[in-house]
Design a protein around this motif. Structure first.
Motif, mmCIF file in Angstrom:
data_model
loop_
_atom_site.group_PDB
_atom_site.id
_atom_site.type_symbol
_atom_site.label_atom_id
_atom_site.label_comp_id
_atom_site.label_asym_id
_atom_site.label_seq_id
_atom_site.Cartn_x
_atom_site.Cartn_y
_atom_site.Cartn_z
ATOM 1 N N GLY A 282 0.527 -1.497 -0.102
ATOM 2 C CA GLY A 282 -0.113 0.233 0.080
ATOM 3 C C GLY A 282 0.469 1.248 0.468
ATOM 4 N N ALA A 283 2.030 1.098 0.662
ATOM 5 C CA ALA A 283 3.102 2.482 0.246
ATOM 6 C C ALA A 283 2.962 2.432 -1.461
ATOM 7 C CB ALA A 283 3.774 2.129 0.810
ATOM 8 N N ALA A 284 3.495 4.319 -0.989
ATOM 9 C CA ALA A 284 3.680 5.069 -2.348
ATOM 10 C C ALA A 284 5.118 4.189 -3.690
ATOM 11 C CB ALA A 284 2.983 6.336 -2.413
ATOM 12 N N ALA A 285 5.844 3.684 -2.551
ATOM 13 C CA ALA A 285 7.259 4.123 -2.770
ATOM 14 C C ALA A 285 8.035 3.399 -2.124
ATOM 15 C CB ALA A 285 8.079 4.683 -3.015
ATOM 16 N N THR A 311 4.616 14.530 -1.402
ATOM 17 C CA THR A 311 4.142 14.576 -3.097
ATOM 18 C C THR A 311 3.432 13.335 -3.398
ATOM 19 O OG1 THR A 311 5.967 13.754 -3.671
ATOM 20 C CG2 THR A 311 6.026 15.928 -3.721
ATOM 21 N N VAL A 312 3.258 12.298 -3.743
ATOM 22 C CA VAL A 312 3.082 10.882 -4.240
ATOM 23 C C VAL A 312 2.231 10.548 -2.774
ATOM 24 C CG1 VAL A 312 4.411 11.095 -6.125
ATOM 25 C CG2 VAL A 312 4.941 9.569 -4.130
ATOM 26 N N GLN A 344 9.984 -5.090 4.178
ATOM 27 C CA GLN A 344 9.677 -5.872 3.235
ATOM 28 C C GLN A 344 9.244 -5.099 2.183
ATOM 29 O OE1 GLN A 344 8.477 -9.632 1.437
ATOM 30 N NE2 GLN A 344 7.559 -8.169 0.324
ATOM 31 N N GLY A 345 9.606 -4.170 1.656
ATOM 32 C CA GLY A 345 9.238 -2.998 1.032
ATOM 33 C C GLY A 345 8.209 -3.399 -0.197
ATOM 34 N N ALA A 346 7.889 -1.893 -0.361
ATOM 35 C CA ALA A 346 6.459 -2.352 -1.418
ATOM 36 C C ALA A 346 6.992 -3.212 -2.339
ATOM 37 C CB ALA A 346 5.470 -0.708 -1.724
#
Length: 592
Positions: A282-285, A311-312, A344-346
């Motif tokens: 769910g994260a933007a980045a 921003t994003v 763990q990243g998006a």
């Protein structure tokens, strides 16, 4: 005999031979005269006993009929040693000239009984750069942890010099009389925690222990046991580790507290709370690297995370390697990191990698095609061969990378974003970031500052804590105010806002963030790199050659740059960074 080097072996002759050859080169003709090497073999199953005899004209060899582990082998070596100082050294180390002499000299200081040093893996990342007791899951009491394990070995924080409760025996100098006083290593331990136990016994006896981050030894950790990280996951090793933990906690557990004061004094940081166990869905980045840690690259990662949130959308925060030491941050920044921190990243979203330095290998994690690599210098670019884009700080660096073969369309100039802070009116002279982790440069900086008129106010902000640095600074610049290290850019911005000039002569700050943050609040920055990010953003008058540093400081104090013009330039670079983030979002987000 000045000192005895005690090495314990069990197999892996090639590893031991490499260590011995490094010592032979480092000590030269003093080997056998002022220094001796005592090698104790724990009944090796390979050729080690025979090959050690080939060195018998240069070293003392003791062949044990059984394996007494590290503790027992070291104790036997200490019994045979003739030196006033014992240097316990793993056989999987490589020692440069001068390193052991510095540690031996340190234990001759009054009340000091043990000295340890910075240990780097062969790739330049940190294996040992200080130990702290940290409360972890599964233990009733804090346990010892390497605070900067796996991070770039040239990070200023790894080069601190301070008193501690313990250092690692992979390379440890101990006064022989003190070692005997506490009955040496406890042989109940099976290759783990015996060094921490020894240190605590010596601390309880009233002696001091010093970590010397200015002394470096290469440590091929694990090589002496003939395996990599997988060796630690065997049932036998896990059982041995549990046994060691039980012995250690039974003896020391109730007496241990988390080393919060150590983290605050040495690094102006805090020890990490237990990280949340969640992914970045769910994260933007994702911001990947050391966004939780300390140092210029960590500041850069946090600034990018802030810009993403503005921003994003909220980014995922993914720390690799895992950070035991984290910056003491403003509540607003701490909240951004708290909301995003994950294990763990998006997935399927942009990933921004910010290396902690040229030796950062991200814990061995490979870059992915939907990612970009943030670079302040060309040395780290090789890690970006599979990245979608390389974001560089200056046009000069872009030209360098393109000339070396990177496709033009994959290299983009993106200025370092500076988080807005209230501009200040100045009036408090010079704020100097002193690179105490680089003693020759620190001495040059202090000498240049000493040439300022006596009426000029000077504040000294060290890059990291170093025992005695205030005394050394006062000897050259007695009127200056010595500050504590600062790991939070918001706090640094407040200091800079009160200054007329900020001298940011820190070679480890490859993003030149301190200079840019200073300009963002209106202070005139001075750096030493004419091709660096500060010059690119603010103009050539921000840089000075070291030989002309005193003149440049004096000129900037008497004629500081227009504060409003500086803040406007920083605002323009921030707008450029926002545009780059929006372009990244558009290019890497799948169409609906």
């Amino acid at each position: 005999m000045e000192a005895s080097i005690v090495i314990v072996t069990y197999g892996q002759w090639a590893v031991t031979e490499r260590c011995l050859r490094s010592l032979q080169i480092a000590l030269g003709e003093r080997l056998g005269r002022d220094w001796e090497i005592v090698v104790v073999d724990n009944n090796s199953p390979d050729e080690t006993p025979q090959r050690l005899h080939e060195w018998s004209d240069r070293i003392r060899v003791e062949l044990l009929p059984e394996n007494r582990n590290f503790a027992g082998g070291c104790n036997r070596g200490a019994e045979l040693a003739r030196g006033d100082v014992l240097v316990f050294l793993n056989n999987d180390t490589e020692v440069p000239a001068g390193a052991l002499e510095t540690l031996v000299a340190q234990v001759h200081e009054a009340e000091v009984a043990i000295a340890g040093c910075r240990l780097l893996f062969p790739n330049g990342t940190a294996q040992h750069a200080g130990v702290a007791f940290i409360q972890g899951r599964g233990f009733a009491n804090p346990m010892p942890q390497h605070v900067l394990h796996g991070q770039d070995g040239e990070l200023a924080a790894t080069q601190a010099c301070f008193e501690s409760d313990c250092v690692t025996a992979a390379c440890m100098a101990v006064r022989a009389d003190t070692f005997a006083e506490v009955d040496g290593f406890d042989e109940r331990y099976g290759n783990g925690l015996e060094d921490v136990d020894l240190c605590l016994k010596i601390r309880i006896a009233g002696h001091r222990i010093v970590y010397r981050g200015d002394v470096t030894v290469v440590h091929h950790e694990g090589a002496s046991r003939g395996g990599g990280s997988e060796l630690w996951n065997t049932p036998a090793k896990m059982a041995a580790m549990r046994h060691n933990d039980e012995v250690f906690t039974a003896r020391w557990g109730p007496q241990l507290d988390q080393d919060d004061a150590l983290a605050s004094v040495v690094w102006r940081a805090r020890l990490r709370d237990q990280p949340p166990v969640r992914d970045g869905g769910g994260a933007a980045a994702t911001v990947f690297g050391q966004p939780l840690g300390i140092g210029p690259a960590a500041d850069e990662a946090r600034a990018i995370a802030w810009l993403l949130s503005e921003t994003v959308g909220q980014p995922a925060i993914y720390a690799v390697p895992s950070a035991n030491l984290v910056a003491d941050l403003s509540p607003a920044m701490a909240e951004i990191l708290r909301r995003g921190e994950c294990v763990q990243g998006a997935i399927d979203r942009p990933i921004i990698y910010v290396p902690g330095g040229p030796r950062d290998d991200f814990g061995g994690v490979a870059l992915e095609g939907r990612s970009l690599l943030r670079l302040p210098q060309a040395e780290t670019a090789v890690a970006g061969e599979s990245a979608a884009e390389l974001w560089v700080t200056t046009a000069a660096l872009r030209s360098e990378l393109v000339a070396s073969g990177f496709p033009t369309q994959r290299v983009r100039v993106v200025p370092s974003p500076v988080i807005p802070s209230p501009a200040g009116s100045g009036g408090h002279g010079v704020l100097a970031v002193v690179p105490v982790h680089h003693p020759p440069l620190a001495a040059a900086v202090l000498e240049a500052l000493s040439e300022l008129p006596a009426s000029t106010s000077v504040s000294l902000l060290p890059t990291v804590f170093r025992r005695g640095w205030e005394r050394d600074a006062a000897a050259v610049l007695p009127r200056a105010e010595a500050l504590r290290p600062c790991s939070d850019e918001a706090a640094f911005a407040d200091m800079a806002a009160a200054a007329d000039v900020v001298l940011a002569a820190d070679p480890s700050d490859r993003f030149e963030r301190r200079a840019l943050v200073a300009a963002g609040v209106g202070a005139t920055p001075i750096t030493l790199d004419p091709r660096g990010p500060a010059v690119a953003a603010l103009g050539t008058s921000t840089a000075a050659e070291l030989a002309a540093l005193a003149l440049a400081i004096q000129r900037s104090v008497s004629e500081p740059r227009d504060r409003r013009e500086l803040t406007q330039r920083i605002a323009a670079t921030r707008a450029d960074a926002v545009a780059a983030l929006r372009a990244l979002e558009a290019s890497l987000t799948p169409s609906a």
